[in-house]
Every structure is written in structure tokens, then in C-alpha cells.
Motif scaffolding. Structure first.
Motif, PDB file in Angstrom:
ATOM      1  N   THR A  56      41.160  56.620  35.147  1.00  0.00           N
ATOM      2  CA  THR A  56      42.245  55.712  35.573  1.00  0.00           C
ATOM      3  C   THR A  56      43.106  55.215  34.421  1.00  0.00           C
ATOM      4  O   THR A  56      44.148  54.605  34.655  1.00  0.00           O
ATOM      5  CB  THR A  56      41.669  54.455  36.262  1.00  0.00           C
ATOM      6  OG1 THR A  56      40.952  53.693  35.267  1.00  0.00           O
ATOM      7  CG2 THR A  56      40.713  54.811  37.389  1.00  0.00           C
ATOM      8  N   GLY A  57      42.617  55.428  33.181  1.00  0.00           N
ATOM      9  CA  GLY A  57      43.363  54.932  32.029  1.00  0.00           C
ATOM     10  C   GLY A  57      43.191  53.448  31.781  1.00  0.00           C
ATOM     11  O   GLY A  57      43.824  52.891  30.890  1.00  0.00           O
ATOM     12  N   ARG A  58      42.358  52.778  32.564  1.00  0.00           N
ATOM     13  CA  ARG A  58      42.187  51.327  32.400  1.00  0.00           C
ATOM     14  C   ARG A  58      40.702  50.961  32.444  1.00  0.00           C
ATOM     15  O   ARG A  58      39.912  51.639  33.092  1.00  0.00           O
ATOM     16  CB  ARG A  58      42.911  50.548  33.510  1.00  0.00           C
ATOM     17  CG  ARG A  58      44.409  50.817  33.615  1.00  0.00           C
ATOM     18  CD  ARG A  58      45.188  50.172  32.475  1.00  0.00           C
ATOM     19  NE  ARG A  58      46.631  50.300  32.673  1.00  0.00           N
ATOM     20  CZ  ARG A  58      47.370  51.329  32.256  1.00  0.00           C
ATOM     21  NH1 ARG A  58      46.806  52.350  31.634  1.00  0.00           N
ATOM     22  NH2 ARG A  58      48.679  51.341  32.460  1.00  0.00           N
ATOM     23  N   ASP A  59      40.385  49.823  31.831  1.00  0.00           N
ATOM     24  CA  ASP A  59      38.994  49.352  31.746  1.00  0.00           C
ATOM     25  C   ASP A  59      38.665  48.341  32.840  1.00  0.00           C
ATOM     26  O   ASP A  59      38.257  47.237  32.538  1.00  0.00           O
ATOM     27  CB  ASP A  59      38.831  48.628  30.393  1.00  0.00           C
ATOM     28  CG  ASP A  59      37.855  49.359  29.512  1.00  0.00           C
ATOM     29  OD1 ASP A  59      37.053  50.134  30.054  1.00  0.00           O
ATOM     30  OD2 ASP A  59      37.920  49.157  28.292  1.00  0.00           O
ATOM     31  N   GLU A  60      38.818  48.692  34.086  1.00  0.00           N
ATOM     32  CA  GLU A  60      38.722  47.681  35.136  1.00  0.00           C
ATOM     33  C   GLU A  60      37.531  47.907  36.064  1.00  0.00           C
ATOM     34  O   GLU A  60      37.472  47.324  37.144  1.00  0.00           O
ATOM     35  CB  GLU A  60      40.009  47.682  35.983  1.00  0.00           C
ATOM     36  CG  GLU A  60      41.290  47.503  35.192  1.00  0.00           C
ATOM     37  CD  GLU A  60      41.547  46.062  34.798  1.00  0.00           C
ATOM     38  OE1 GLU A  60      40.589  45.247  34.845  1.00  0.00           O
ATOM     39  OE2 GLU A  60      42.683  45.749  34.440  1.00  0.00           O
ATOM     40  N   PHE A  61      36.581  48.735  35.628  1.00  0.00           N
ATOM     41  CA  PHE A  61      35.486  49.123  36.513  1.00  0.00           C
ATOM     42  C   PHE A  61      34.781  47.913  37.148  1.00  0.00           C
ATOM     43  O   PHE A  61      34.570  47.865  38.359  1.00  0.00           O
ATOM     44  CB  PHE A  61      34.476  49.978  35.739  1.00  0.00           C
ATOM     45  CG  PHE A  61      33.263  50.335  36.534  1.00  0.00           C
ATOM     46  CD1 PHE A  61      33.314  51.362  37.475  1.00  0.00           C
ATOM     47  CD2 PHE A  61      32.069  49.641  36.374  1.00  0.00           C
ATOM     48  CE1 PHE A  61      32.189  51.687  38.227  1.00  0.00           C
ATOM     49  CE2 PHE A  61      30.942  49.963  37.130  1.00  0.00           C
ATOM     50  CZ  PHE A  61      31.010  50.989  38.052  1.00  0.00           C
ATOM     51  N   TYR A  62      34.405  46.945  36.307  1.00  0.00           N
ATOM     52  CA  TYR A  62      33.590  45.844  36.842  1.00  0.00           C
ATOM     53  C   TYR A  62      34.380  44.956  37.799  1.00  0.00           C
ATOM     54  O   TYR A  62      33.817  44.370  38.729  1.00  0.00           O
ATOM     55  CB  TYR A  62      32.950  45.043  35.706  1.00  0.00           C
ATOM     56  CG  TYR A  62      31.847  45.852  35.058  1.00  0.00           C
ATOM     57  CD1 TYR A  62      30.651  46.079  35.727  1.00  0.00           C
ATOM     58  CD2 TYR A  62      32.034  46.432  33.811  1.00  0.00           C
ATOM     59  CE1 TYR A  62      29.645  46.859  35.171  1.00  0.00           C
ATOM     60  CE2 TYR A  62      31.037  47.223  33.239  1.00  0.00           C
ATOM     61  CZ  TYR A  62      29.843  47.427  33.929  1.00  0.00           C
ATOM     62  OH  TYR A  62      28.856  48.217  33.381  1.00  0.00           O
ATOM     63  N   LYS A  63      35.686  44.872  37.569  1.00  0.00           N
ATOM     64  CA  LYS A  63      36.514  44.091  38.505  1.00  0.00           C
ATOM     65  C   LYS A  63      36.474  44.735  39.890  1.00  0.00           C
ATOM     66  O   LYS A  63      36.393  44.050  40.905  1.00  0.00           O
ATOM     67  CB  LYS A  63      37.958  44.059  38.007  1.00  0.00           C
ATOM     68  CG  LYS A  63      38.261  42.902  37.097  1.00  0.00           C
ATOM     69  CD  LYS A  63      39.763  42.761  37.023  1.00  0.00           C
ATOM     70  CE  LYS A  63      40.154  41.496  36.337  1.00  0.00           C
ATOM     71  NZ  LYS A  63      41.595  41.438  36.116  1.00  0.00           N
ATOM     72  N   VAL A  64      36.530  46.062  39.916  1.00  0.00           N
ATOM     73  CA  VAL A  64      36.506  46.769  41.195  1.00  0.00           C
ATOM     74  C   VAL A  64      35.148  46.554  41.878  1.00  0.00           C
ATOM     75  O   VAL A  64      35.076  46.222  43.069  1.00  0.00           O
ATOM     76  CB  VAL A  64      36.771  48.282  41.015  1.00  0.00           C
ATOM     77  CG1 VAL A  64      36.751  49.000  42.354  1.00  0.00           C
ATOM     78  CG2 VAL A  64      38.086  48.513  40.294  1.00  0.00           C
ATOM     79  N   LEU A  65      34.094  46.713  41.076  1.00  0.00           N
ATOM     80  CA  LEU A  65      32.749  46.536  41.627  1.00  0.00           C
ATOM     81  C   LEU A  65      32.581  45.125  42.187  1.00  0.00           C
ATOM     82  O   LEU A  65      32.071  44.938  43.300  1.00  0.00           O
ATOM     83  CB  LEU A  65      31.722  46.805  40.523  1.00  0.00           C
ATOM     84  CG  LEU A  65      30.399  47.356  40.981  1.00  0.00           C
ATOM     85  CD1 LEU A  65      30.577  48.703  41.684  1.00  0.00           C
ATOM     86  CD2 LEU A  65      29.448  47.532  39.791  1.00  0.00           C
TER      87      LEU A  65
END
Ligand code: SAM
Length: 320
Positions: A131-140
Motif C-alpha cells: 500500500t505504500g503506507r504504514d497503516e496496518f495496525y490502524k486497519v486492524l
């Protein structure tokens, strides 16, 4: 009134993209990030007018998408306004989930019960690669917040990409066993500017899963206007898995959808380059009857099946 196309398909499902903006840059979604000008994007009252006409013509399910719909200013207000339209039986949203925690209450207050969240990997470092972004935990966190708030179904859309995330198929199946989520494996659809080698067929994925698990087919009972997914449950699982084989098993004969883009075009088929401009006529004072004519024209333009083997626009523009 019923919207029926030239091939006798009843059109009941409208997908509405409310913005071309996105806070991710997924490797398969399109690369030409030219932003629409503010004045070219439909205003909320314009979108509502168009949806209202569609509903008069027989649309019963509306899904809000994008770009990333939760990025659009005052989206909560818009969703609430939409929920007041008589005749919409299913109101749904598709999001990448990054802002879901912030908006979950507004989504719930608007009466939306159906959320699709896109998540192609369960590994934070890979999430950044895709995705080009570090947002994994926000999604989870967004997914679990939706669960806590009682959303049902929670559908997780996974686009499988050869050489990128195919080694996570079993991890996603495990998630469907442990959690009441519906994991939907979506065949990658080549776009004009993305890598065609990403493709893996849903049939192969299903075969791989069946080597390890017994799959029991389940009918989608929770939607009056079901989409193209075929659902299964691993014996004893809390959730389900689904396959959306958009490329390998044409489900065009069952297609019940039409799209409205953020810049006011009606798109009869994801794979065709045909668009019918409804914004400019509307802004030039077209009456409801004239706009209805344009909607009927768009429905008439629906091809019997996929035109060509790739999508002519970026997905963030059309809304997926
Ligand atoms: N931002 C929202 C999201 O991420 O869900 C809504 C828009 S996004 C374009 C809608 C869906 O289209 C996502 O599930 C995304 O994974 C999917 N998608 C985008 N490009 C695709 C492609 N080339 N093939 C298959 N699915 C694609």
C-alpha cells in the motif's frame, strides 16, 4: 419501476464513488495519481439527487466507495442523508479501514450495517510494500472496533497477488476460523497500468485451501441483492470465506450493478471504457426526466459480458 438492461438483467445495485482521493497507494490500483479538481467532483446534494432518481427506477442497494470514502469531508453527514432516502434497502460502504475507528459511530448512526474492509496482508511490513503506507495496525483496530460495535457482516476483501501475498492464503483462512469475519479472496483484475503478472485464479486458490480444509458451501442469506461472491465455511469456523472470480469465471450474466464516479459519470461496466456524463447536464439545468434518460442510456450500454481483458481506468477513479 424496474431497471432492466438489454439482456434482461435487473439492475438493483449502484456503487457510488464519492472521492478519487486515497490515503494509500496500492500497487495494483493505478499509478497515475492525477487528482480531480474540486469543482469537478459531485457535491453531496448532486449525488443524492442522482441516487434518488436511481432508487425511483429500482435501485435497492447502494454502496459508497472511492478513492477512500472516509476521507471526504462531512462523510458522516452524507451517509445520514442517504439513509433517509426511502427505497434503499441496503446501504453499504467499502473502506480501506484506516479511518474506521474514527468514523465507526457515524457509520452506525447512519444505519449502515454492512462494511467491506480491504486488507491484503496480515503482516505489517508487507502492508507497507503493497500500500505504500504504514497503516496496518490502524486497519486492524478498525476491524476489531467494527466487531465490537456489532457490525455484521464484516467482510474483509483480499486481492491475491502472485509473488506478493499468495503465501498468506492459509493465514486468512485461519482468521475466518477464529473470527466471525467473511474473508473474500478477490481475483486481481488487470488495469491498463498495473502488472498483469499478479493474476492468480480463484479456482487455484480454492483448490489449495481444499487440500487442507473441507469447505462447505454456504448461501449468502444476509443480502437481498447478493454480489458475485461464492461463499464457503471451513467446518467449525466462526466466519466464512468467499471467492470473487471476476476474471476466470465471468459472472456477467448475473451482473446487477452500475457505477457513478466521483466526477459524475455513469459507468455501465467496469471493463468498458464507456462513460455517460450526468454531471454536466445536471449542472446545466437538466430536469429529472432528462437525467432519467441518461440513466436509462447507461443501463442500455451495459455489455453482455466483459469487454476486453483489462480495466481502462484506475480503480481509485472508478471505485472498484
Ligand atoms: N478505498 C476503499 C478500499 O480500499 O476498499 C474503496 C476503493 S477500492 C478501489 C475498492 C476495492 O477495489 C478494494 O477492495 C481494492 O482492493 C479493490 N481493487 C482495486 N484495484 C483492484 C484490482 N486491480 N483488482 C481487483 N481489485 C482491486
Amino acid at each position: 419501476m424496474r431497471l432492466v438492461d438489454r439482456y434482461g438483467r435487473r439492475i438493483t445495485y449502484l456503487r457510488v464513488s464519492v472521492t478519487d482521493r486515497c490515503n494509500l497507494r496500492c500497487i495494483y490500483c493505478g499509478t497515475d495519481f492525477q487528482r480531480l479538481r474540486h469543482e469537478d467532483i459531485l457535491r453531496y446534494e448532486e449525488i443524492i439527487r442522482i441516487i434518488d432518481l436511481f432508487v425511483r427506477l429500482g435501485i435497492r442497494k447502494v454502496r459508497i466507495t472511492g478513492g477512500e470514502p472516509l476521507l471526504r469531508k462531512n462523510i458522516g453527514f452524507f451517509l445520514k442523508e442517504l439513509s433517509k432516502i426511502d427505497g434503499i434497502e441496503e446501504l453499504a460502504i467499502t473502506t480501506n479501514g484506516i479511518l474506521l475507528e474514527d468514523f465507526i459511530d457515524q457509520i452506525k448512526e447512519a444505519g449502515i450495517r454492512r462494511i467491506n474492509i480491504s486488507l491484503d496482508t496480515l503482516r505489517p511490513e508487507r502492508y507497507r510494500e503493497i500500500t505504500g503506507r504504514d497503516e496496518f495496525y490502524k486497519v486492524l483496530n478498525g476491524i476489531y472496533k467494527a466487531k465490537e460495535k456489532g457490525f455484521d457482516p464484516i467482510k474483509i476483501n483480499v486481492v491475491l497477488l502472485k509473488g506478493i501475498n499468495e503465501d498468506e492464503i492459509m493465514d486468512f483462512v485461519d482468521l475466518s476460523i477464529k473470527e466471525p469475519f467473511c474473508i473474500r479472496f478477490i481475483e486481481y483484475m488487470p488495469t491498463f497500468d498495473s502488472n498483469r503478472d499478479f493474476f492468480i485464479s480463484g479456482r487455484d486458490v480454492k483448490r489449495m485451501i481444499q487440500e487442507r480444509f473441507k469447505l462447505i458451501e454456504v448461501k449468502e442469506k444476509d443480502s437481498l441483492y447478493p454480489g458475485p461472491a461464492i461463499y464457503y465455511r471451513v467446518e467449525g469456523a466462526k466466519g466464512k470465506i468467499g471467492f470473487i472470480d471476476a476474471i476466470s469465471s465471468h459472472f456477467c450474466s448475473r451482473c446487477n450493478r452500475i457505477r457513478l464516479t466521483a466526477d459524475g459519470n455513469l459507468v455501465p461496466c467496469l471493463f468498458s471504457s464507456k462513460k455517460i456524463d450526468i454531471k454536466n447536464p445536471m449542472r446545466s439545468g437538466a430536469k429529472d426526466e432528462d437525467l432519467i434518460e441518461l440513466i436509462l442510456k447507461a443501463v442500455k450500454e451495459k455489455p453482455s459480458s466483459h469487454m476486453g481483458d483489462f480495466i481502462k481506468d484506475s480503480m481509485y477513479m472508478i471505485g472498484g
